[in-house]
Design a protein around this motif. Sequence first.
Motif, PDB file in Angstrom:
ATOM      1  N   THR A  43      15.611 -12.015  -2.607  1.00  0.00           N
ATOM      2  CA  THR A  43      15.228 -12.510  -1.290  1.00  0.00           C
ATOM      3  C   THR A  43      13.881 -11.930  -0.877  1.00  0.00           C
ATOM      4  O   THR A  43      13.483 -10.861  -1.330  1.00  0.00           O
ATOM      5  CB  THR A  43      16.283 -12.126  -0.231  1.00  0.00           C
ATOM      6  N   TRP A  44      13.200 -12.684  -0.008  1.00  0.00           N
ATOM      7  CA  TRP A  44      11.966 -12.173   0.578  1.00  0.00           C
ATOM      8  C   TRP A  44      12.238 -11.617   1.984  1.00  0.00           C
ATOM      9  O   TRP A  44      11.322 -11.217   2.686  1.00  0.00           O
ATOM     10  CB  TRP A  44      10.914 -13.274   0.688  1.00  0.00           C
ATOM     11  N   ALA A  45      13.521 -11.618   2.374  1.00  0.00           N
ATOM     12  CA  ALA A  45      13.860 -11.319   3.770  1.00  0.00           C
ATOM     13  C   ALA A  45      13.317  -9.976   4.243  1.00  0.00           C
ATOM     14  O   ALA A  45      12.873  -9.853   5.383  1.00  0.00           O
ATOM     15  CB  ALA A  45      15.379 -11.350   3.951  1.00  0.00           C
ATOM     16  N   ASN A  46      13.342  -8.961   3.354  1.00  0.00           N
ATOM     17  CA  ASN A  46      12.885  -7.645   3.771  1.00  0.00           C
ATOM     18  C   ASN A  46      11.401  -7.663   4.125  1.00  0.00           C
ATOM     19  O   ASN A  46      10.961  -6.962   5.033  1.00  0.00           O
ATOM     20  CB  ASN A  46      13.144  -6.629   2.671  1.00  0.00           C
ATOM     21  N   TYR A  47      10.658  -8.481   3.362  1.00  0.00           N
ATOM     22  CA  TYR A  47       9.220  -8.579   3.650  1.00  0.00           C
ATOM     23  C   TYR A  47       8.987  -9.338   4.946  1.00  0.00           C
ATOM     24  O   TYR A  47       8.109  -8.989   5.730  1.00  0.00           O
ATOM     25  CB  TYR A  47       8.491  -9.250   2.484  1.00  0.00           C
ATOM     26  N   GLN A  48       9.796 -10.389   5.128  1.00  0.00           N
ATOM     27  CA  GLN A  48       9.649 -11.156   6.359  1.00  0.00           C
ATOM     28  C   GLN A  48       9.957 -10.290   7.570  1.00  0.00           C
ATOM     29  O   GLN A  48       9.245 -10.306   8.566  1.00  0.00           O
ATOM     30  CB  GLN A  48      10.575 -12.381   6.335  1.00  0.00           C
ATOM     31  N   ALA A  49      11.011  -9.470   7.434  1.00  0.00           N
ATOM     32  CA  ALA A  49      11.365  -8.570   8.533  1.00  0.00           C
ATOM     33  C   ALA A  49      10.222  -7.620   8.827  1.00  0.00           C
ATOM     34  O   ALA A  49       9.926  -7.305   9.976  1.00  0.00           O
ATOM     35  CB  ALA A  49      12.631  -7.786   8.173  1.00  0.00           C
ATOM     36  N   LEU A  50       9.565  -7.180   7.758  1.00  0.00           N
ATOM     37  CA  LEU A  50       8.465  -6.237   7.921  1.00  0.00           C
ATOM     38  C   LEU A  50       7.306  -6.868   8.672  1.00  0.00           C
ATOM     39  O   LEU A  50       6.689  -6.253   9.547  1.00  0.00           O
ATOM     40  CB  LEU A  50       8.005  -5.781   6.529  1.00  0.00           C
ATOM     41  N   PHE A  51       7.022  -8.135   8.344  1.00  0.00           N
ATOM     42  CA  PHE A  51       5.842  -8.771   8.934  1.00  0.00           C
ATOM     43  C   PHE A  51       6.051  -9.198  10.387  1.00  0.00           C
ATOM     44  O   PHE A  51       5.089  -9.479  11.086  1.00  0.00           O
ATOM     45  CB  PHE A  51       5.391  -9.973   8.089  1.00  0.00           C
ATOM     46  N   VAL A  52       7.300  -9.271  10.829  1.00  0.00           N
ATOM     47  CA  VAL A  52       7.503  -9.588  12.246  1.00  0.00           C
ATOM     48  C   VAL A  52       7.813  -8.330  13.058  1.00  0.00           C
ATOM     49  O   VAL A  52       7.990  -8.380  14.259  1.00  0.00           O
ATOM     50  CB  VAL A  52       8.622 -10.634  12.463  1.00  0.00           C
ATOM     51  N   ASP A  53       7.877  -7.191  12.357  1.00  0.00           N
ATOM     52  CA  ASP A  53       8.145  -5.925  13.046  1.00  0.00           C
ATOM     53  C   ASP A  53       6.861  -5.447  13.720  1.00  0.00           C
ATOM     54  O   ASP A  53       6.020  -4.813  13.108  1.00  0.00           O
ATOM     55  CB  ASP A  53       8.640  -4.898  12.013  1.00  0.00           C
ATOM     56  N   LYS A  54       6.721  -5.784  14.990  1.00  0.00           N
ATOM     57  CA  LYS A  54       5.465  -5.507  15.706  1.00  0.00           C
ATOM     58  C   LYS A  54       5.139  -4.022  15.709  1.00  0.00           C
ATOM     59  O   LYS A  54       4.005  -3.602  15.538  1.00  0.00           O
ATOM     60  CB  LYS A  54       5.571  -6.003  17.157  1.00  0.00           C
ATOM     61  N   MET A  56       5.998  -1.772  13.560  1.00  0.00           N
ATOM     62  CA  MET A  56       5.541  -1.321  12.250  1.00  0.00           C
ATOM     63  C   MET A  56       4.084  -1.709  12.023  1.00  0.00           C
ATOM     64  O   MET A  56       3.284  -0.909  11.546  1.00  0.00           O
ATOM     65  CB  MET A  56       6.446  -1.939  11.180  1.00  0.00           C
ATOM     66  N   ILE A  57       3.735  -2.957  12.389  1.00  0.00           N
ATOM     67  CA  ILE A  57       2.356  -3.410  12.187  1.00  0.00           C
ATOM     68  C   ILE A  57       1.393  -2.545  12.988  1.00  0.00           C
ATOM     69  O   ILE A  57       0.337  -2.137  12.500  1.00  0.00           O
ATOM     70  CB  ILE A  57       2.237  -4.897  12.583  1.00  0.00           C
ATOM     71  N   GLU A  58       1.820  -2.227  14.209  1.00  0.00           N
ATOM     72  CA  GLU A  58       0.974  -1.383  15.056  1.00  0.00           C
ATOM     73  C   GLU A  58       0.757  -0.015  14.403  1.00  0.00           C
ATOM     74  O   GLU A  58      -0.362   0.496  14.359  1.00  0.00           O
ATOM     75  CB  GLU A  58       1.670  -1.211  16.415  1.00  0.00           C
ATOM     76  N   ILE A  59       1.847   0.538  13.844  1.00  0.00           N
ATOM     77  CA  ILE A  59       1.738   1.855  13.211  1.00  0.00           C
ATOM     78  C   ILE A  59       0.828   1.798  11.982  1.00  0.00           C
ATOM     79  O   ILE A  59       0.002   2.680  11.764  1.00  0.00           O
ATOM     80  CB  ILE A  59       3.139   2.379  12.837  1.00  0.00           C
ATOM     81  N   LEU A 215       2.158   6.208   9.722  1.00  0.00           N
ATOM     82  CA  LEU A 215       3.130   5.627   8.808  1.00  0.00           C
ATOM     83  C   LEU A 215       4.052   6.686   8.207  1.00  0.00           C
ATOM     84  O   LEU A 215       5.274   6.507   8.157  1.00  0.00           O
ATOM     85  CB  LEU A 215       2.364   4.895   7.701  1.00  0.00           C
ATOM     86  N   SER A 216       3.482   7.818   7.761  1.00  0.00           N
ATOM     87  CA  SER A 216       4.301   8.860   7.127  1.00  0.00           C
ATOM     88  C   SER A 216       5.364   9.364   8.086  1.00  0.00           C
ATOM     89  O   SER A 216       6.526   9.538   7.707  1.00  0.00           O
ATOM     90  CB  SER A 216       3.428  10.030   6.694  1.00  0.00           C
ATOM     91  N   VAL A 217       4.962   9.597   9.333  1.00  0.00           N
ATOM     92  CA  VAL A 217       5.909  10.122  10.313  1.00  0.00           C
ATOM     93  C   VAL A 217       7.012   9.095  10.557  1.00  0.00           C
ATOM     94  O   VAL A 217       8.197   9.435  10.652  1.00  0.00           O
ATOM     95  CB  VAL A 217       5.178  10.474  11.621  1.00  0.00           C
ATOM     96  N   GLU A 218       6.624   7.827  10.627  1.00  0.00           N
ATOM     97  CA  GLU A 218       7.599   6.760  10.845  1.00  0.00           C
ATOM     98  C   GLU A 218       8.580   6.665   9.671  1.00  0.00           C
ATOM     99  O   GLU A 218       9.789   6.533   9.880  1.00  0.00           O
ATOM    100  CB  GLU A 218       6.859   5.424  11.043  1.00  0.00           C
ATOM    101  N   ILE A 219       8.040   6.755   8.452  1.00  0.00           N
ATOM    102  CA  ILE A 219       8.925   6.696   7.281  1.00  0.00           C
ATOM    103  C   ILE A 219       9.901   7.859   7.313  1.00  0.00           C
ATOM    104  O   ILE A 219      11.091   7.708   7.036  1.00  0.00           O
ATOM    105  CB  ILE A 219       8.111   6.719   5.970  1.00  0.00           C
ATOM    106  N   ILE A 227      19.176   4.490   4.760  1.00  0.00           N
ATOM    107  CA  ILE A 227      18.395   3.530   3.994  1.00  0.00           C
ATOM    108  C   ILE A 227      18.251   2.216   4.741  1.00  0.00           C
ATOM    109  O   ILE A 227      19.200   1.702   5.333  1.00  0.00           O
ATOM    110  CB  ILE A 227      19.068   3.322   2.626  1.00  0.00           C
ATOM    111  N   SER A 228      17.006   1.714   4.752  1.00  0.00           N
ATOM    112  CA  SER A 228      16.792   0.373   5.265  1.00  0.00           C
ATOM    113  C   SER A 228      15.817  -0.289   4.309  1.00  0.00           C
ATOM    114  O   SER A 228      14.772   0.289   4.001  1.00  0.00           O
ATOM    115  CB  SER A 228      16.234   0.438   6.685  1.00  0.00           C
ATOM    116  N   LEU A 229      16.184  -1.439   3.804  1.00  0.00           N
ATOM    117  CA  LEU A 229      15.380  -2.039   2.727  1.00  0.00           C
ATOM    118  C   LEU A 229      14.001  -2.464   3.204  1.00  0.00           C
ATOM    119  O   LEU A 229      13.127  -2.766   2.411  1.00  0.00           O
ATOM    120  CB  LEU A 229      16.128  -3.216   2.098  1.00  0.00           C
ATOM    121  N   GLU A 230      13.812  -2.469   4.533  1.00  0.00           N
ATOM    122  CA  GLU A 230      12.482  -2.749   5.052  1.00  0.00           C
ATOM    123  C   GLU A 230      11.495  -1.688   4.541  1.00  0.00           C
ATOM    124  O   GLU A 230      10.349  -1.998   4.234  1.00  0.00           O
ATOM    125  CB  GLU A 230      12.531  -2.709   6.579  1.00  0.00           C
ATOM    126  N   ILE A 231      11.965  -0.436   4.459  1.00  0.00           N
ATOM    127  CA  ILE A 231      11.096   0.623   3.942  1.00  0.00           C
ATOM    128  C   ILE A 231      10.765   0.360   2.472  1.00  0.00           C
ATOM    129  O   ILE A 231       9.655   0.624   2.026  1.00  0.00           O
ATOM    130  CB  ILE A 231      11.752   2.006   4.104  1.00  0.00           C
TER     131      ILE A 231
END
Lengths: 269, 271
Positions: A43-54, A56-59, A215-219, A227-231
Amino acid sequence: MKKVKWQNVWLVGIFILLYAPIFYLIFYSFSSGDNMNGFRSFTWANYQALFVDKRMIEIVLQTLLIAILSSLCATIVGTFGALGIYETKHRRVRNMVLALNNILMVSPDVIIGASFLIFFTFLGLGLGFGSVLLSHIAFSIPIVVLMILPKLNEMRPALVDAARDLGATDWQVLSKVILPYISSGIFAGFFMAFTYSLDDFAVTFFVTGNGFETLSVEIYSRARQGISLEINALSALMFVFSLILVAGYYLLNQRNQAQKARRKRKAGA
Amino acid sequence: MRKKQWLYYLPYILWIILFVLAPVALIVYQSFFDINGQATLANYATYFQSGTYLKMTLNSLWYAFLITLITLLFSYPTAYWLHQTKHKQLWLLLIILPTWINLLLKAYAFIGIFSQDGAINHFLGWFGIGPQQILFTNFSFLVVATYIEIPFMILPIFNSLEELNPSLVNASRDLGASNWQTFTKVILPLTMAGVKAGIQAIFIPSLSLFMLTRLIGGNRVITLGTAIEEHFLTTMNWGMGSTIGVVLIVAMGLIMLMTGEQKAKKKVTNK
């Protein structure tokens, strides 16, 4: 013959060990499950979730901004620092400055982080973007100096003397002779500073307040929750990004060297 | 003209004063204050008298030693054989590449690999060994720390092998030394500088890997770094944290002395 084989087995084993965890992460970024045990379906779902995660994008943008600004500033300060060390003829002063320069290179991250935290609090500076940026500039400066100094030492003093004899001003000597000569060192320093900033976790963790995150702090905070596959998707993207960075760096470096060699050949002919 | 030049160096000098000297001075200064801001020697007294801090320090040194040793055992043969391969620069680049990947992501990968039904336990299952608790043990901490540090050990050893004059090795062979003798009497002593640089690059950071002890060690392994982080960010006892920081700085200085001095001596004799 047999010996060679054993050596290769060892080396291949080491390479597998080094890369297995990274590919393990990337592999599961395409899984539709919610953990890293057993691949469900592609699935591409994890990537899609990442790209709509505002958030995360901001970070990601903040992290890149910090990296670019801090490496630029560190490169400028470090270049002049290296020039200063190079021009210092007094040997003991020079060695002392070099030793001071290297303190931050060898200090453990926690010490840098903790002491900067005391420092910023002492000055009454609020924690956040400013303190993180200042810290990143601070710990990147020594590596820039170390990348540039060998280039300066390898430069023949006659070049500068010749320029002076021909009537060049200080500024012209610097901008037309010295800087072009050490440009590859400056570039290497900038690149190292950039990756230092992107990679840093410990120092940032200490000096970032509540409002600002890289990003490092967020990870770190997400990994502590489990675990979250978005990471995983994020790590795949970061892996590709670092591949591109490294490849780009080497290509540019190679081109520079080729150019230099060509120039040398021309000069010789 | 000279005055104008000073202006260029000013930022760098300011940097040394503000970000190198001042923070170290401040951490020493802070270590003489207790949690209420009273000047005191109590932090040092607590550190040396309560057994827990000394035990924690020894524990941290022990783990750093183990990490360095295991890393060295893996890295030396790798650097040595890597050095003999054909496209060695390319292989070396591939060894270094993982260091460009964020440390947190690598630690995160191991959370998955070591978990209760992760890859390793799945693998053990084939041999009929039931799921083991791997994550949050001392073992997992050692494995992950070693994994992260290996490239930093391979690189200096590889560089020292590059500097080694191959005719010395040939001479030793011509004079009838066996492979083993050549290695122990010629190659190893001449690459000690690289080994020491590697030890320096690994031992000191290993004392302060607090994120790994949190994510992978499950707070069982307490290193100096973990203690500092806890005092600064959780219990807010900066005085005690700074005291441990001073201990860590002293430890760092000792290690630098132990691994650095001989290198300087060698340089003198070589020239």
